[in-house]
Write a protein that holds these residues in place. Structure first.
Motif, PDB file in Angstrom:
ATOM      1  N   GLY A 247     -11.992  15.410 -37.067  1.00 53.87           N
ATOM      2  CA  GLY A 247     -11.152  14.912 -38.152  1.00 53.87           C
ATOM      3  C   GLY A 247      -9.719  15.381 -38.036  1.00 53.87           C
ATOM      4  O   GLY A 247      -9.047  15.591 -39.053  1.00 53.87           O
ATOM      5  N   GLY A 248      -9.238  15.591 -36.807  1.00 55.75           N
ATOM      6  CA  GLY A 248      -7.873  16.013 -36.566  1.00 55.75           C
ATOM      7  C   GLY A 248      -7.655  17.511 -36.615  1.00 55.75           C
ATOM      8  O   GLY A 248      -6.543  17.986 -36.343  1.00 55.75           O
ATOM      9  N   VAL A 249      -8.692  18.284 -36.942  1.00 57.13           N
ATOM     10  CA  VAL A 249      -8.562  19.734 -37.088  1.00 57.13           C
ATOM     11  C   VAL A 249      -9.204  20.428 -35.884  1.00 57.13           C
ATOM     12  O   VAL A 249     -10.353  20.127 -35.530  1.00 57.13           O
ATOM     13  N   ALA A 250      -8.490  21.325 -35.245  1.00 53.68           N
ATOM     14  CA  ALA A 250      -9.024  22.083 -34.120  1.00 53.68           C
ATOM     15  C   ALA A 250     -10.250  22.867 -34.571  1.00 53.68           C
ATOM     16  O   ALA A 250     -10.224  23.550 -35.606  1.00 53.68           O
ATOM     17  N   THR A 251     -11.334  22.763 -33.799  1.00 48.97           N
ATOM     18  CA  THR A 251     -12.621  23.312 -34.200  1.00 48.97           C
ATOM     19  C   THR A 251     -13.220  24.124 -33.069  1.00 48.97           C
ATOM     20  O   THR A 251     -13.141  23.731 -31.906  1.00 48.97           O
ATOM     21  N   ALA A 252     -13.827  25.252 -33.416  1.00 42.86           N
ATOM     22  CA  ALA A 252     -14.535  26.065 -32.426  1.00 42.86           C
ATOM     23  C   ALA A 252     -15.944  26.317 -32.947  1.00 42.86           C
ATOM     24  O   ALA A 252     -16.150  27.154 -33.829  1.00 42.86           O
ATOM     25  N   PHE A 253     -16.927  25.569 -32.443  1.00 39.04           N
ATOM     26  CA  PHE A 253     -18.299  25.761 -32.879  1.00 39.04           C
ATOM     27  C   PHE A 253     -18.857  27.053 -32.298  1.00 39.04           C
ATOM     28  O   PHE A 253     -18.667  27.359 -31.115  1.00 39.04           O
ATOM     29  N   ALA A 254     -19.605  27.776 -33.128  1.00 38.72           N
ATOM     30  CA  ALA A 254     -20.265  28.990 -32.657  1.00 38.72           C
ATOM     31  C   ALA A 254     -21.645  28.695 -32.095  1.00 38.72           C
ATOM     32  O   ALA A 254     -22.284  29.585 -31.529  1.00 38.72           O
ATOM     33  N   GLY A 255     -22.110  27.471 -32.265  1.00 41.37           N
ATOM     34  CA  GLY A 255     -23.432  27.104 -31.772  1.00 41.37           C
ATOM     35  C   GLY A 255     -23.813  25.725 -32.276  1.00 41.37           C
ATOM     36  O   GLY A 255     -23.033  25.049 -32.968  1.00 41.37           O
ATOM     37  N   VAL A 256     -25.046  25.310 -31.962  1.00 42.71           N
ATOM     38  CA  VAL A 256     -25.518  23.971 -32.334  1.00 42.71           C
ATOM     39  C   VAL A 256     -25.581  23.813 -33.841  1.00 42.71           C
ATOM     40  O   VAL A 256     -25.219  22.763 -34.392  1.00 42.71           O
TER      41      VAL A 256
ATOM     42  N   SER B  46     -32.693  12.479 -38.642  1.00 43.55           N
ATOM     43  CA  SER B  46     -32.961  13.246 -39.861  1.00 43.55           C
ATOM     44  C   SER B  46     -31.777  14.120 -40.265  1.00 43.55           C
ATOM     45  O   SER B  46     -31.705  14.574 -41.405  1.00 43.55           O
ATOM     46  N   LEU B  47     -30.842  14.366 -39.346  1.00 43.00           N
ATOM     47  CA  LEU B  47     -29.705  15.237 -39.629  1.00 43.00           C
ATOM     48  C   LEU B  47     -28.602  14.525 -40.401  1.00 43.00           C
ATOM     49  O   LEU B  47     -27.648  15.157 -40.852  1.00 43.00           O
ATOM     50  N   ASP B  48     -28.716  13.182 -40.512  1.00 48.31           N
ATOM     51  CA  ASP B  48     -27.706  12.408 -41.235  1.00 48.31           C
ATOM     52  C   ASP B  48     -26.310  12.685 -40.686  1.00 48.31           C
ATOM     53  O   ASP B  48     -25.348  12.884 -41.435  1.00 48.31           O
ATOM     54  N   ALA B  49     -26.191  12.687 -39.349  1.00 46.15           N
ATOM     55  CA  ALA B  49     -24.932  13.052 -38.702  1.00 46.15           C
ATOM     56  C   ALA B  49     -23.920  11.919 -38.803  1.00 46.15           C
ATOM     57  O   ALA B  49     -24.274  10.741 -38.873  1.00 46.15           O
ATOM     58  N   ARG B  50     -22.634  12.263 -38.785  1.00 41.85           N
ATOM     59  CA  ARG B  50     -21.562  11.275 -38.736  1.00 41.85           C
ATOM     60  C   ARG B  50     -21.080  11.066 -37.299  1.00 41.85           C
ATOM     61  O   ARG B  50     -20.428  10.075 -37.000  1.00 41.85           O
ATOM     62  N   VAL B  51     -21.370  12.024 -36.412  1.00 39.56           N
ATOM     63  CA  VAL B  51     -21.178  11.857 -34.970  1.00 39.56           C
ATOM     64  C   VAL B  51     -22.525  12.095 -34.315  1.00 39.56           C
ATOM     65  O   VAL B  51     -23.121  13.166 -34.477  1.00 39.56           O
ATOM     66  N   LEU B  52     -23.023  11.103 -33.576  1.00 38.09           N
ATOM     67  CA  LEU B  52     -24.320  11.203 -32.926  1.00 38.09           C
ATOM     68  C   LEU B  52     -24.121  11.067 -31.421  1.00 38.09           C
ATOM     69  O   LEU B  52     -23.578  10.065 -30.946  1.00 38.09           O
ATOM     70  N   ILE B  53     -24.552  12.076 -30.677  1.00 38.56           N
ATOM     71  CA  ILE B  53     -24.428  12.083 -29.223  1.00 38.56           C
ATOM     72  C   ILE B  53     -25.800  11.769 -28.640  1.00 38.56           C
ATOM     73  O   ILE B  53     -26.763  12.507 -28.879  1.00 38.56           O
ATOM     74  N   MET B  54     -25.896  10.679 -27.891  1.00 42.70           N
ATOM     75  CA  MET B  54     -27.179  10.215 -27.369  1.00 42.70           C
ATOM     76  C   MET B  54     -27.148  10.303 -25.848  1.00 42.70           C
ATOM     77  O   MET B  54     -26.450   9.532 -25.179  1.00 42.70           O
ATOM     78  N   ASP B  55     -27.915  11.245 -25.301  1.00 39.48           N
ATOM     79  CA  ASP B  55     -27.949  11.480 -23.856  1.00 39.48           C
ATOM     80  C   ASP B  55     -29.164  10.766 -23.258  1.00 39.48           C
ATOM     81  O   ASP B  55     -30.293  11.221 -23.409  1.00 39.48           O
TER      82      ASP B  55
ATOM     83  N   LYS C 118     -22.439  18.716 -24.229  1.00 34.84           N
ATOM     84  CA  LYS C 118     -22.909  20.005 -24.752  1.00 34.84           C
ATOM     85  C   LYS C 118     -21.774  20.802 -25.377  1.00 34.84           C
ATOM     86  O   LYS C 118     -21.991  21.558 -26.333  1.00 34.84           O
ATOM     87  N   ILE C 119     -20.564  20.648 -24.874  1.00 40.24           N
ATOM     88  CA  ILE C 119     -19.414  21.292 -25.514  1.00 40.24           C
ATOM     89  C   ILE C 119     -19.173  20.682 -26.888  1.00 40.24           C
ATOM     90  O   ILE C 119     -18.990  21.394 -27.891  1.00 40.24           O
ATOM     91  N   LEU C 120     -19.210  19.357 -26.968  1.00 37.61           N
ATOM     92  CA  LEU C 120     -18.957  18.676 -28.240  1.00 37.61           C
ATOM     93  C   LEU C 120     -20.061  18.950 -29.255  1.00 37.61           C
ATOM     94  O   LEU C 120     -19.823  18.889 -30.467  1.00 37.61           O
ATOM     95  N   ALA C 121     -21.282  19.262 -28.782  1.00 39.31           N
ATOM     96  CA  ALA C 121     -22.415  19.507 -29.677  1.00 39.31           C
ATOM     97  C   ALA C 121     -22.639  20.991 -29.958  1.00 39.31           C
ATOM     98  O   ALA C 121     -23.613  21.340 -30.623  1.00 39.31           O
TER      99      ALA C 121
ATOM    100  N   GLY D  94     -21.569  17.851 -39.026  1.00 41.69           N
ATOM    101  CA  GLY D  94     -21.911  16.436 -38.937  1.00 41.69           C
ATOM    102  C   GLY D  94     -22.042  15.907 -37.534  1.00 41.69           C
ATOM    103  O   GLY D  94     -22.017  14.694 -37.317  1.00 41.69           O
ATOM    104  N   VAL D  95     -22.201  16.790 -36.527  1.00 40.90           N
ATOM    105  CA  VAL D  95     -22.334  16.382 -35.131  1.00 40.90           C
ATOM    106  C   VAL D  95     -23.738  16.741 -34.649  1.00 40.90           C
ATOM    107  O   VAL D  95     -24.142  17.906 -34.718  1.00 40.90           O
ATOM    108  N   ALA D  96     -24.482  15.762 -34.154  1.00 43.54           N
ATOM    109  CA  ALA D  96     -25.848  15.998 -33.670  1.00 43.54           C
ATOM    110  C   ALA D  96     -26.007  15.392 -32.291  1.00 43.54           C
ATOM    111  O   ALA D  96     -25.330  14.420 -31.934  1.00 43.54           O
ATOM    112  N   ILE D  97     -26.911  15.956 -31.506  1.00 49.78           N
ATOM    113  CA  ILE D  97     -27.140  15.486 -30.149  1.00 49.78           C
ATOM    114  C   ILE D  97     -28.625  15.203 -29.919  1.00 49.78           C
ATOM    115  O   ILE D  97     -29.491  15.937 -30.415  1.00 49.78           O
ATOM    116  N   ILE D  98     -28.901  14.108 -29.210  1.00 46.05           N
ATOM    117  CA  ILE D  98     -30.246  13.789 -28.731  1.00 46.05           C
ATOM    118  C   ILE D  98     -30.255  14.091 -27.245  1.00 46.05           C
ATOM    119  O   ILE D  98     -29.611  13.403 -26.458  1.00 46.05           O
ATOM    120  N   HIS D  99     -30.981  15.121 -26.846  1.00 45.06           N
ATOM    121  CA  HIS D  99     -31.000  15.531 -25.440  1.00 45.06           C
ATOM    122  C   HIS D  99     -31.922  14.636 -24.626  1.00 45.06           C
ATOM    123  O   HIS D  99     -32.998  14.233 -25.086  1.00 45.06           O
TER     124      HIS D  99
END
Length: 540
Positions: free
Chosen positions: A93-102, A186-195, A77-80, A109-114
């Protein structure tokens, strides 16, 4: 890098203006696309993750494993972008990132299947897949035709034969899980998180999903894959990371691991194998004859059960197998008086014909049903352990309509002790328990009614290997005490492990009834395959 908080497009693909830092051409195969460094996260003073490191490479399947409560879901959930407050650093991609939400994560390019379904029941499949990203005509009117066609393409990719205009509320849990997967694709994600994507799927549906996962990997998609099914992880993953008690205890290439080493890393000890050592020879407790069920359909009524018949003896565990939509769950719901539609046939309890028109009738006759979806149909998540355990027995525990909280507390404490539920106290909210402990509460509240017959629909769905072993031992112990048990499971090894006999369903028809020593995965799958309903079923 703070990404745009927009949804990544609609049925026709990502919007051109969106920032996509994880496009395949930007990173060569094997390069790290996502990294978590020294991630720490606490909830109400309880540490869920402690300085966890994790990395994901382009074009790999990296399995994330651990017991319930180990911290897997928190890390995902942190990564998503679900949890936005934590200590440590996430790099994309090597760059520090702070997501504000999903939406921020999806835009990157990051999607999660809950695992826990996140669908709107009253909307259609197509509406759910593209919710918030609907294609528009002239920027104002939803283009339903285009959206439905796009949804149909995604369902075909998963080999799902369901009308995309069907309401999600009418789908079974396994079918809803496939809609969740289609939504993520459908999100065409490059990182897919499958729970736990296969937790509600049977073997053929799992194989279809595995084909999709392998295809995505070949296209350069990086996949975090969480599952309690170790065999599928060994067959699918490139690397495995194991969390235990909020800490990373193992990261290794799949070639360095075995079933045993993964389990030992997860639980911190060797697990003794569970098995069913005795068979039942008790008296008949449940008889089902010519069970039929007709349910409302688009063009009138549809028969979903066709003349199912079987007997259950005291101390016997009868397994029911089959594909999604084969009628497995409908058998249990029909017996319990909980199935929608018109039921035909005859049910007898202890040799006496039973009139079961509602769950209340079933309860009075000594039947208990543990449903396949514990969160929506098995538990009151906002209530305490005590209230959940007492719920089916509240009438028997009351005096002149007034609840006896002392008796409820004694009953709840007895269930917690008997089933070894890990909790702070009986007033703890059920939503805060791990999946395995929630499942124990669902089973325990019905055991407290002292049933004659226990109906279990996917009793180990979404729980870890340690909790599964505990559930198996509990079920075996109940059978040895003379309880008649019917178990529906999508996992063939589980059916073979637990059952004295296995009833196989195909397209609403009974196609086989196999004794334990004659049942194999191959034989069950042959009987469950589409088309078997046209052939006479074999009774063994």
């Amino acid at each position: 890098m703070q990404t745009q908080a927009n949804a990544p497009g609609g049925p026709n693909g990502p919007l051109p203006s969106l920032q996509r830092p994880l496009e395949a051409e930007q990173l060569p195969p094997g390069r790290t696309v996502l990294a978590a460094e020294r991630i720490t996260k606490s909830f109400a003073g309880v540490t869920a993750l402690r300085e966890v490191d994790f990395d994901l490479r382009r074009g790999e399947v990296h399995a994330l494993m651990g017991e319930n409560g180990a911290g897997k879901s928190t890390l995902m959930k942190i990564l998503a972008g679900v949890h936005v407050s934590y200590d440590g650093t996430v790099r994309i991609g090597g760059v520090a990132t702070a997501f504000a939400g999903v939406r921020d994560a999806e835009a990157a390019g990051v999607a999660i299947i809950h695992q826990e379904l996140n669908l709107v029941p009253e909307l259609s499949i197509a509406d759910n897949i593209f919710l918030g990203r609907e294609p528009l005509i002239a920027g104002t009117i939803i283009d339903r035709r285009r959206m439905t066609r796009a949804a149909a393409r995604l369902l075909r990719r998963l080999e799902v034969d369901i009308d995309p205009e069907s309401r999600v509320a009418a789908l079974r849990v396994g079918e809803q899980q496939l809609v969740e997967i289609a939504k993520a694709l459908s999100l065409d994600a490059r990182v897919l998180i499958m729970d736990e994507p296969t937790s509600a799927l049977s073997t053929p549906e799992c194989e279809t999903l595995f084909k999709v996962v392998r295809q995505l990997r070949s296209e350069g998609v990086a996949i975090i894959y969480t599952s309690h099914r170790i065999d599928e992880v060994l067959a699918l993953a490139d690397r495995v990371t194991v969390l235990r008690d909020g800490r990373r205890v193992l990261t290794a290439d799949i070639g360095e691991l075995t079933h045993g080493t993964i389990i030992s890393a997860m639980v911190g000890r060797d697990m003794a194998a569970s098995h069913r050592t005795t068979s039942a020879n008790g008296e008949l407790v449940l008889s089902v004859r010519n069970l039929t069920l007709d349910q409302p359909a688009v063009n009138g009524w549809k028969r979903v059960l066709h003349g199912v018949s079987f007997d259950l003896r005291r101390g016997e565990i009868l397994g029911i197998g089959g594909l999604l939509g084969s009628g497995r769950s409908e058998i249990l719901e029909s017996i319990f008086g909980a199935a929608a539609g018109w039921r035909g046939g005859e049910i007898a309890i202890d040799g006496a014909i039973a009139e079961i028109n509602s769950p209340a009738d079933a309860y009075r006759l000594g039947l208990a049903l543990v449903t396949e979806d514990r969160k929506s149909r098995g538990l009151h998540l906002a209530a305490s352990i005590r209230s959940n355990v007492a719920l089916p027995s509240v009438g028997a525990l009351s005096h002149f309509g007034i609840r006896d909280f002392a008796r409820e507390s004694r009953l709840a404490r007895d269930v917690v002790r008997r089933l070894s539920v890990r909790c702070a106290n009986i007033d703890q909210t059920v939503a805060t328990l791990s999946g395995g402990n929630q499942q124990k509460i669902v089973i325990g509240k019905w055991l407290a009614t002292e049933p004659r017959v226990l109906l279990l629909d996917e009793p180990t769905r979404g729980i870890d290997v340690g909790a599964k072993q505990e559930i198996y031992q509990l079920i075996f112990g109940l059978a040895e005490q003379g309880l008649g048990i019917v178990v529906v499971s999508s996992e063939l090894p589980e059916l073979l492990l637990m059952s004295d006999r296995i009833l196989v369903m195909c397209e609403g028809h009974q196609t086989g009834l196999l004794r334990r020593h004659e049942a194999t995965q191959e034989r069950i799958m042959r009987l469950a395959a589409p088309g078997m309903a046209a052939h006479p079923w074999e009774s063994q």
